[in-house]
Scaffold this motif. Structure first.
Motif: not given
Length: 181
Positions: A112-118
């Motif tokens: 759910r963290q932006p850096a890992f969304a992909h």
């Protein structure tokens, strides 16, 4: 007391990996990492913007391999895509089992963290390929169980050799994917 500035980012990364393994990502603070290195929190922040940046760097090699696997899968169809997904994910999980073990149980929150969304989108495409690009519930459940089980097995059997673990996992995957619904 004199403070020691870490010689390299690698010292901080190694200390963070050790702390994450002991107390998890959520349970580790920047201060914990600094204490492990023997420096101030400010010295850690000199090298990394925040704890997420440390995790991002620790996971970067695994994420690059996952992205390459996603690309390979996208070029295949049917059974070929399923084979590439299965073998590629087993290889990735065996190769990066230390990283998987560090984050055991914390993947849903981290995704759910932006850096890992992909990564969540790649995981969904990987699951779809393992399921044979079908909406049939048994195939989708099998794909999800395989992904979770492969990751868990790699974290659990850290003392087993790469080749032996890879062979055992691929045998399991082939059985699971060849089982009629």
């Amino acid at each position: 007391m004199a403070r020691v500035v870490p010689e390299t980012r690698d010292e901080i990364l190694a200390a963070a990996a050790r702390r994450f393994a002991v107390t998890g990502y959520r349970g580790t603070s920047l201060q914990d990492i600094a204490r492990e290195v023997g420096c101030s929190k400010a010295a850690v922040l000199y090298h990394f913007a925040n704890k997420e940046a440390i995790l991002t760097e620790l996971m970067a090699p695994a994420i690059a391999v996952l992205a390459a696997l996603d690309e390979r899968i996208s070029r295949e169809t049917g059974g070929a895509a399923q084979r590439v997904a299965a073998e590629g994910f087993v290889d990735l999980a065996v190769r990066f089992r230390r990283e998987i073990a560090l984050l055991r149980g914390e993947f849903p929150e981290l995704l759910r963290q932006p850096a890992f969304a992909h990564i969540q989108r790649i995981a969904e495409r990987l699951q779809d390929a393992l399921a044979g690009h079908t909406d049939r519930l048994p195939a989708r459940v099998a794909a999800l169980v395989l992904l979770a089980g492969i990751s868990e097995a790699c974290a659990e059997f850290a003392d087993v050799g790469d080749t032996e673990l890879r062979d055992a996992l691929l045998t399991l995957v082939r059985r699971a994917l060849d089982t009629p619904d």
